[in-house]
Write a protein that holds these residues in place. Structure first.
Motif, PDB file in Angstrom:
ATOM      1  N   UNK A  69     -50.147 -13.666   8.498  1.00 38.08           N
ATOM      2  CA  UNK A  69     -50.817 -13.428   7.703  1.00 38.08           C
ATOM      3  C   UNK A  69     -50.671 -14.626   6.396  1.00 38.08           C
ATOM      4  N   UNK A  70     -49.868 -15.569   6.584  1.00 36.73           N
ATOM      5  CA  UNK A  70     -50.374 -16.508   6.093  1.00 36.73           C
ATOM      6  C   UNK A  70     -51.512 -17.308   6.194  1.00 36.73           C
ATOM      7  N   UNK A  71     -51.527 -17.798   7.454  1.00 34.07           N
ATOM      8  CA  UNK A  71     -52.736 -18.230   8.133  1.00 34.07           C
ATOM      9  C   UNK A  71     -54.146 -17.597   7.960  1.00 34.07           C
ATOM     10  N   UNK A  72     -53.773 -16.055   8.242  1.00 31.37           N
ATOM     11  CA  UNK A  72     -55.213 -15.401   7.459  1.00 31.37           C
ATOM     12  C   UNK A  72     -55.572 -15.849   5.720  1.00 31.37           C
ATOM     13  N   UNK A  73     -54.309 -15.568   5.301  1.00 28.93           N
ATOM     14  CA  UNK A  73     -55.010 -15.489   4.019  1.00 28.93           C
ATOM     15  C   UNK A  73     -55.569 -17.316   3.843  1.00 28.93           C
ATOM     16  N   UNK A  74     -54.845 -17.927   4.562  1.00 25.81           N
ATOM     17  CA  UNK A  74     -55.067 -19.753   4.203  1.00 25.81           C
ATOM     18  C   UNK A  74     -56.931 -19.842   4.902  1.00 25.81           C
ATOM     19  N   UNK A  75     -56.881 -19.552   6.478  1.00 21.80           N
ATOM     20  CA  UNK A  75     -58.424 -19.565   6.672  1.00 21.80           C
ATOM     21  C   UNK A  75     -59.428 -18.637   5.944  1.00 21.80           C
ATOM     22  N   UNK A  76     -58.960 -17.454   4.829  1.00 16.05           N
ATOM     23  CA  UNK A  76     -59.826 -17.254   4.194  1.00 16.05           C
ATOM     24  C   UNK A  76     -59.848 -17.382   2.151  1.00 16.05           C
ATOM     25  N   UNK A  77     -59.148 -18.324   2.370  1.00 13.07           N
ATOM     26  CA  UNK A  77     -58.824 -19.362   0.994  1.00 13.07           C
ATOM     27  C   UNK A  77     -58.206 -18.397   0.219  1.00 13.07           C
ATOM     28  N   UNK A  81     -49.327 -15.993  -3.339  1.00 12.67           N
ATOM     29  CA  UNK A  81     -49.884 -16.271  -4.381  1.00 12.67           C
ATOM     30  C   UNK A  81     -51.238 -15.975  -5.528  1.00 12.67           C
ATOM     31  N   UNK A  82     -51.897 -15.662  -5.212  1.00 15.33           N
ATOM     32  CA  UNK A  82     -53.081 -15.397  -5.821  1.00 15.33           C
ATOM     33  C   UNK A  82     -53.883 -14.104  -5.336  1.00 15.33           C
ATOM     34  N   UNK A  83     -53.178 -13.780  -3.557  1.00 13.16           N
ATOM     35  CA  UNK A  83     -53.847 -12.398  -3.257  1.00 13.16           C
ATOM     36  C   UNK A  83     -55.107 -11.580  -3.576  1.00 13.16           C
ATOM     37  N   UNK A  84     -56.079 -12.419  -3.794  1.00 14.97           N
ATOM     38  CA  UNK A  84     -57.044 -12.540  -4.408  1.00 14.97           C
ATOM     39  C   UNK A  84     -57.569 -11.393  -2.665  1.00 14.97           C
ATOM     40  N   UNK A  85     -57.402 -12.227  -1.994  1.00 16.29           N
ATOM     41  CA  UNK A  85     -58.519 -11.128  -0.274  1.00 16.29           C
ATOM     42  C   UNK A  85     -57.038 -10.166   0.144  1.00 16.29           C
ATOM     43  N   UNK A  86     -55.974 -10.234   0.135  1.00 13.18           N
ATOM     44  CA  UNK A  86     -55.176  -9.769   1.554  1.00 13.18           C
ATOM     45  C   UNK A  86     -54.278 -10.038  -0.031  1.00 13.18           C
ATOM     46  N   UNK A  87     -54.235  -8.462  -0.193  1.00 12.79           N
ATOM     47  CA  UNK A  87     -52.781  -8.229  -1.288  1.00 12.79           C
ATOM     48  C   UNK A  87     -51.599  -7.646  -0.592  1.00 12.79           C
ATOM     49  N   UNK A  88     -50.355  -7.889  -0.839  1.00 15.08           N
ATOM     50  CA  UNK A  88     -48.956  -7.341  -0.492  1.00 15.08           C
ATOM     51  C   UNK A  88     -47.891  -6.147  -0.819  1.00 15.08           C
ATOM     52  N   UNK A  89     -48.102  -5.439   0.137  1.00 14.67           N
ATOM     53  CA  UNK A  89     -47.297  -3.941  -1.014  1.00 14.67           C
ATOM     54  C   UNK A  89     -46.314  -3.882  -0.594  1.00 14.67           C
TER      55      UNK A  89
END
Length: 113
Positions: A69-77, A81-89
């Motif tokens: 998940x962290x790598x996916x977020x990094x790849x998408x910028x 903390x921001x979770x503007x593309x992948x949000x954790x519920x």
């Protein structure tokens, strides 16, 4: 199939992610996870479902999923903390919350492997 949002493009047939025209290198499982979340953007995807689909039910540790998940977020910028593309519920799973320019998410939810 292609998904576009922000300055990011995901080309499923070439298995490439580009950001601002530059190719972003990601591991295969990270790519599959991103595509699966995008294709299922209208709902929260549980951790168990991700393990079933992306890792084909193989036992993985929570840290393996967290790293992916962290790598996916990094790849998408994005960041945890921001979770503007992948949000954790919390205790439910994850959801793609980016705004797609082209909504191909109605297509098959199975990732192209």
């Amino acid at each position: 199939m292609r998904f576009d949002f922000e300055n990011i493009s995901i080309d499923c047939s070439c298995r490439e992610i580009s950001q601002g025209g530059e190719i972003v290198g990601v591991e295969p499982k990270v790519f599959d996870l991103i595509v699966y979340l995008v294709r299922n953007a209208k709902r929260v995807v549980s951790k168990d479902e991700l393990v079933d689909v992306i890792w084909e039910g193989r036992a993985i540790s929570d840290s393996t999923l967290s790293s992916c998940i962290k790598a996916a977020r990094r790849a998408l910028g994005d960041t945890g903390r921001a979770q503007r593309i992948i949000k954790t519920f919390h205790k439910q799973g994850f959801r793609f919350v980016g705004v797609l320019k082209n909504d191909d998410s109605k297509a098959s939810a199975k990732p192209t492997i």
